[in-house]
Design a protein around this motif. Structure first.
Motif, mmCIF file in Angstrom:
data_model
loop_
_atom_site.group_PDB
_atom_site.id
_atom_site.type_symbol
_atom_site.label_atom_id
_atom_site.label_comp_id
_atom_site.label_asym_id
_atom_site.label_seq_id
_atom_site.Cartn_x
_atom_site.Cartn_y
_atom_site.Cartn_z
ATOM 1 N N PHE A 31 0.820 -1.212 0.000
ATOM 2 C CA PHE A 31 0.000 0.000 0.000
ATOM 3 C C PHE A 31 0.855 1.264 0.000
ATOM 4 C CE2 PHE A 31 -2.618 3.217 2.160
ATOM 5 C CZ PHE A 31 -3.750 3.173 1.374
ATOM 6 N N GLY A 32 2.007 1.216 0.660
ATOM 7 C CA GLY A 32 2.853 2.414 0.723
ATOM 8 C C GLY A 32 4.136 2.118 1.473
ATOM 9 N N THR A 33 4.975 3.127 1.579
ATOM 10 C CA THR A 33 6.232 3.019 2.320
ATOM 11 C C THR A 33 6.294 4.112 3.378
ATOM 12 O OG1 THR A 33 7.415 4.412 0.723
ATOM 13 C CG2 THR A 33 7.460 2.030 0.344
ATOM 14 N N ILE A 34 7.043 3.827 4.437
ATOM 15 C CA ILE A 34 7.246 4.779 5.533
ATOM 16 C C ILE A 34 8.747 4.955 5.706
ATOM 17 C CG2 ILE A 34 6.803 5.279 7.961
ATOM 18 C CD1 ILE A 34 4.537 3.195 7.836
ATOM 19 N N SER A 35 9.239 6.170 5.522
ATOM 20 C CA SER A 35 10.680 6.398 5.621
ATOM 21 C C SER A 35 10.944 7.886 5.749
ATOM 22 C CB SER A 35 11.396 5.841 4.380
ATOM 23 O OG SER A 35 10.981 6.541 3.217
ATOM 24 N N ASP A 36 12.182 8.220 6.093
ATOM 25 C CA ASP A 36 12.571 9.622 6.032
ATOM 26 C C ASP A 36 12.911 9.970 4.577
ATOM 27 O OD1 ASP A 36 15.049 8.472 5.607
ATOM 28 O OD2 ASP A 36 15.872 9.023 7.558
ATOM 29 N N PHE A 37 13.264 11.226 4.329
ATOM 30 C CA PHE A 37 13.442 11.677 2.947
ATOM 31 C C PHE A 37 14.634 11.001 2.244
ATOM 32 C CE2 PHE A 37 13.024 15.388 -0.130
ATOM 33 C CZ PHE A 37 11.761 14.965 -0.547
ATOM 34 N N PRO A 38 15.801 10.860 2.904
ATOM 35 C CA PRO A 38 16.902 10.155 2.226
ATOM 36 C C PRO A 38 16.568 8.700 1.895
ATOM 37 C CG PRO A 38 17.748 11.463 4.047
ATOM 38 C CD PRO A 38 16.256 11.492 4.161
ATOM 39 N N ALA A 39 15.894 7.996 2.812
ATOM 40 C CA ALA A 39 15.509 6.607 2.540
ATOM 41 C C ALA A 39 14.448 6.542 1.443
ATOM 42 C CB ALA A 39 14.991 5.939 3.818
ATOM 43 N N TYR A 40 13.621 7.583 1.348
ATOM 44 C CA TYR A 40 12.647 7.661 0.251
ATOM 45 C C TYR A 40 13.362 7.668 -1.091
ATOM 46 C CZ TYR A 40 9.261 9.887 -2.910
ATOM 47 O OH TYR A 40 8.451 10.179 -3.977
ATOM 48 N N ASN A 41 14.492 8.357 -1.151
ATOM 49 C CA ASN A 41 15.314 8.368 -2.352
ATOM 50 C C ASN A 41 15.800 6.953 -2.681
ATOM 51 O OD1 ASN A 41 17.177 9.007 -4.414
ATOM 52 N ND2 ASN A 41 18.774 9.429 -2.929
ATOM 53 N N ASN A 42 16.273 6.220 -1.661
ATOM 54 C CA ASN A 42 16.793 4.870 -1.886
ATOM 55 C C ASN A 42 15.699 3.910 -2.337
ATOM 56 O OD1 ASN A 42 18.743 5.390 1.092
ATOM 57 N ND2 ASN A 42 19.358 5.763 -1.016
ATOM 58 N N LEU A 43 14.509 4.016 -1.744
ATOM 59 C CA LEU A 43 13.429 3.077 -2.043
ATOM 60 C C LEU A 43 12.782 3.341 -3.402
ATOM 61 C CD1 LEU A 43 11.671 2.860 1.441
ATOM 62 C CD2 LEU A 43 12.936 1.040 0.308
ATOM 63 N N SER A 44 12.606 4.616 -3.727
ATOM 64 C CA SER A 44 11.853 4.954 -4.935
ATOM 65 C C SER A 44 12.748 5.242 -6.141
ATOM 66 C CB SER A 44 10.966 6.177 -4.679
ATOM 67 O OG SER A 44 11.769 7.334 -4.457
ATOM 68 N N GLY A 45 14.010 5.612 -5.883
ATOM 69 C CA GLY A 45 14.888 6.016 -6.968
ATOM 70 C C GLY A 45 14.705 7.459 -7.371
ATOM 71 N N TYR A 46 13.816 8.178 -6.669
ATOM 72 C CA TYR A 46 13.574 9.592 -6.982
ATOM 73 C C TYR A 46 14.595 10.458 -6.251
ATOM 74 C CZ TYR A 46 11.012 13.917 -7.820
ATOM 75 O OH TYR A 46 10.661 15.172 -8.224
ATOM 76 N N SER A 47 15.220 11.361 -6.948
ATOM 77 C CA SER A 47 16.256 12.195 -6.353
ATOM 78 C C SER A 47 15.656 13.187 -5.361
ATOM 79 C CB SER A 47 17.007 12.961 -7.446
ATOM 80 O OG SER A 47 17.945 13.846 -6.860
#
Length: 487
Positions: free
Chosen positions: A362-378
Motif C-alpha cells: 500500500f505504501g512506504t514509511i521512511s525519512d526523505f533520504p531513505a525515500y530516495n533509496n526506495l523509490s529512486g527519486y532524487s
C-alpha cells in the motif's frame, strides 16, 4: 473424575469424529499431547483424555470452532509446517512425551519450557534472567527433572516452532546476492571481489525472514483472523480520516482492482526501513538496515504494535546499502509478487474455511533520504518534490549556499550550531526584498543585532516547550541534552 467431565469428553470426541477431515489423524488436546501429537481415531482420543484428566479447555473450544489466544493456538498453527520437517517433528514429539520428572503427569519437558518462555516474552525479560529462572525452578523440582538450565538449551528446543530465516551471502559492494544463478560463484561477476574472507566466512550477509508463512499464521489464529477484517467490518465509515482505510487511495485501489477489493481478508501492507547502529556507539558509522512490514488491515491500535510488525529483511552493515537497497529487497519482492499475482491457499481458523490470500504494498514509511533509496527519486537539488516535479517552488540562497529548509527545533530554541535563522539568512531576505523589519542592525563595535522574529521564544517559553516534549512518551535523551545546552 466427575460425571460431567466424562460426559463432556464423550461429547467432544463425538464432535471431533463428525467434523474431522481425517479420522485416523486427530490432534489430541490432552495435557500430554498439547495438540501436537496425533492419535488414531476417536477411541484413542477418548483414552488419552480420560487418562490425562486435566484438559486444556481452550484447545477443546478451538477444535469445536471456538476462539482462543494466539499463544494457545501455537500447536495448531505449526502442525502443518512440521509435517514437511520430520526431524523437527520427531524432536518435538519426544519432548512432549518426556515427563518433566519421573512420574509427573501434569507437564512435559516441552510444556514447561513453553510456559517459562512465554513469561520471558510477555514480560520482556533478558536471557540472563531466563537462565536464572530455569536454574531456580529446576532446583525446586524433584530430582531427575529434565528442565534445561540454560537459555540457549531452551531456545534450541523451541527452534522448530519458530519461523525459518534465510542467511544469504552478498557482494561486499552490494552488486548481487549469491543465491540462484550465482550460488556456486566464489567472486562477484560484476566487481570481481571475493565472496569469502579467510576460510569460509562470507564478506557480507543479509537475513531474509520469509513473509508467507507468517501471514498464514495470522489466519491460523482465530483471534488474529477476526482482527484482519476490521477495516471492512468494524471501521466507522463517516467520511472522517482516521486510518489508511479511510483514504482516497484505499478506495480508488478497490475500485480499480475489484477482484482484490471484494475479498476483505486480502492484505494491505506498508514497508518501512531506515538505518540504525546496533552497537549503540555514537562515534561509530556502522549502519544496519531492518526492513519492516506493517499490516494496515488492523485497527490503528494494533497495526503499529510490535506483535504485528514483521521484520522481513535485515541488511547488515557496516555501510548503508544506499541506492543498491533493491538488491537486498529482491527476496521480499519475489514473495510480494507471488502474493499479488497468484496468491496462496490459506486456512481461516476464525471462519473455518479456506481462501486464496492476496496482498499488495500500500505504501512506504521512511525519512526523505531513505525515500530516495526506495523509490529512486532524487531528493537533492532543485526539483525534490515528488508531486510537483519540475514545478517545485524552490529558492537558492546566495549567502547560505543552499536551497531553503528549516531546522525547526534548533531554530525555536536558539541552539548554538543548530539555529537556521542567522546573519546569512537575514542577508538573504534583504536580497529577496522581504521581511525588512528583520534586517540586521549594525551596532558599533559589536556584532550586528538581529531583531526578534514572531517565532522567537522567551526563556520561559523555551522551558515550556522542552517540558512538553519531555512529557511525550518515547526517547527523551536529545531533549535533555538540548535543555542542558540552554542552561
Amino acid at each position: 473424575m466427575s460425571e460431567e467431565y466424562k460426559a463432556g469428553v464423550k461429547q467432544f470426541c463425538k464432535l471431533v469424529a463428525e467434523n474431522s477431515k481425517n479420522i485416523n489423524f486427530i490432534l489430541c488436546p490432552c495435557t500430554k499431547c498439547l495438540n501436537i501429537i496425533e492419535v488414531n481415531g476417536p477411541n484413542e482420543l477418548h483414552d488419552h483424555m480420560m487418562f490425562h484428566d486435566t484438559v486444556d479447555t481452550d484447545f477443546m473450544e478451538d477444535a469445536q470452532g471456538g476462539s482462543s489466544s494466539v499463544e494457545k493456538d501455537i500447536p495448531n498453527i505449526i502442525n502443518d509446517e512440521l509435517r514437511d520437517h520430520p526431524d523437527m517433528y520427531e524432536e518435538l514429539k519426544n519432548d512432549v512425551a518426556l515427563s518433566l520428572w519421573p512420574g509427573c503427569t501434569k507437564a512435559s519437558r516441552l510444556s514447561a519450557v513453553l510456559t517459562l518462555y512465554n513469561l520471558k516474552v510477555g514480560h520482556q525479560i533478558s536471557d540472563t534472567f531466563l537462565m536464572e529462572m530455569l536454574t531456580a525452578v529446576s532446583e525446586l523440582l524433584s530430582d531427575g527433572n529434565v528442565l534445561p538450565r540454560r537459555a540457549y538449551a531452551a531456545k534450541q528446543m523451541l527452534k522448530s516452532i519458530g519461523l525459518v530465516h534465510n542467511r544469504i551471502h552478498a557482494c561486499q559492494n552490494d552488486c548481487i546476492l549469491y543465491p540462484k544463478e550465482y550460488e556456486m560463484l566464489d567472486e562477484c561477476p560484476k566487481c570481481h571481489l571475493k565472496r569469502f574472507k579467510d576460510g569460509n566466512s562470507p564478506s557480507k550477509v543479509m537475513w531474509y525472514f520469509p513473509i508467507i508463512p507468517r501471514l498464514m499464521r495470522l489466519y491460523a489464529s482465530p483471534e488474529d483472523s477476526k482482527h484482519l477484517t476490521w477495516h471492512h467490518n468494524g471501521r466507522i465509515k463517516d467520511g472522517m480520516l482516521r486510518h489508511p482505510a479511510d483514504s482516497p487511495q484505499w478506495k480508488t485501489f478497490d475500485d480499480v482492482h475489484r477482484d482484490f477489493g471484494k475479498e476483505p481478508r486480502n492484505l494491505r501492507l506498508a514497508l518501512s526501513t531506515d538505518g540504525m547502529n546496533p552497537h549503540r556507539l555514537q562515534s561509530s558509522s556502522h549502519s544496519t538496515w531492518p526492513v519492516i512490514l506493517i499490516v494496515y488491515n488492523l485497527v490503528s491500535s494494533l497495526c503499529m504494535k510490535r506483535k504485528y510488525m514483521m521484520m522481513s529483511t535485515l541488511i547488515y552493515g557496516p555501510i548503508q546499502p544506499g541506492n543498491d537497497i533493491d538488491v537486498y529487497l529482491a527476496p521480499l519482492i519475489e514473495d510480494l509478487k507471488l502474493l499479488w499475482e497468484e496468491g496462496i491457499e490459506v486456512e481461516d481458523r476464525y471462519r473455518n474455511d479456506h481462501f486464496r490470500l492476496k496482498a499488495m504494498l500500500f505504501g512506504t514509511i521512511s525519512d526523505f533520504p531513505a525515500y530516495n533509496n526506495l523509490s529512486g527519486y532524487s531528493v537533492k537539488g532543485y526539483d525534490v518534490c515528488a508531486l510537483c516535479g519540475d514545478k517545485t517552488d524552490n529558492v537558492r540562497l546566495k549567502n547560505c549556499k543552499k536551497c531553503v529548509y528549516m531546522g525547526l527545533i534548533g531554530t525555536l530554541l536558539g541552539v548554538l550550531g543548530k539555529i537556521k535563522d542567522g546573519l546569512s539568512a537575514r542577508m538573504d531576505m534583504i536580497d529577496m526584498g522581504i521581511r525588512s523589519e528583520l534586517a540586521p542592525v549594525e551596532v558599533e563595535g559589536k556584532k550586528p543585532y538581529l531583531p526578534p522574529a514572531a517565532y522567537t521564544l522567551s526563556r520561559n517559553e523555551k522551558n515550556i516547550l522542552l517540558q512538553t516534549l519531555h512529557s511525550v512518551k518515547g526517547n527523551n535523551h536529545k531533549v535533555v541534552l538540548v535543555l542542558q545546552v540552554i542552561e
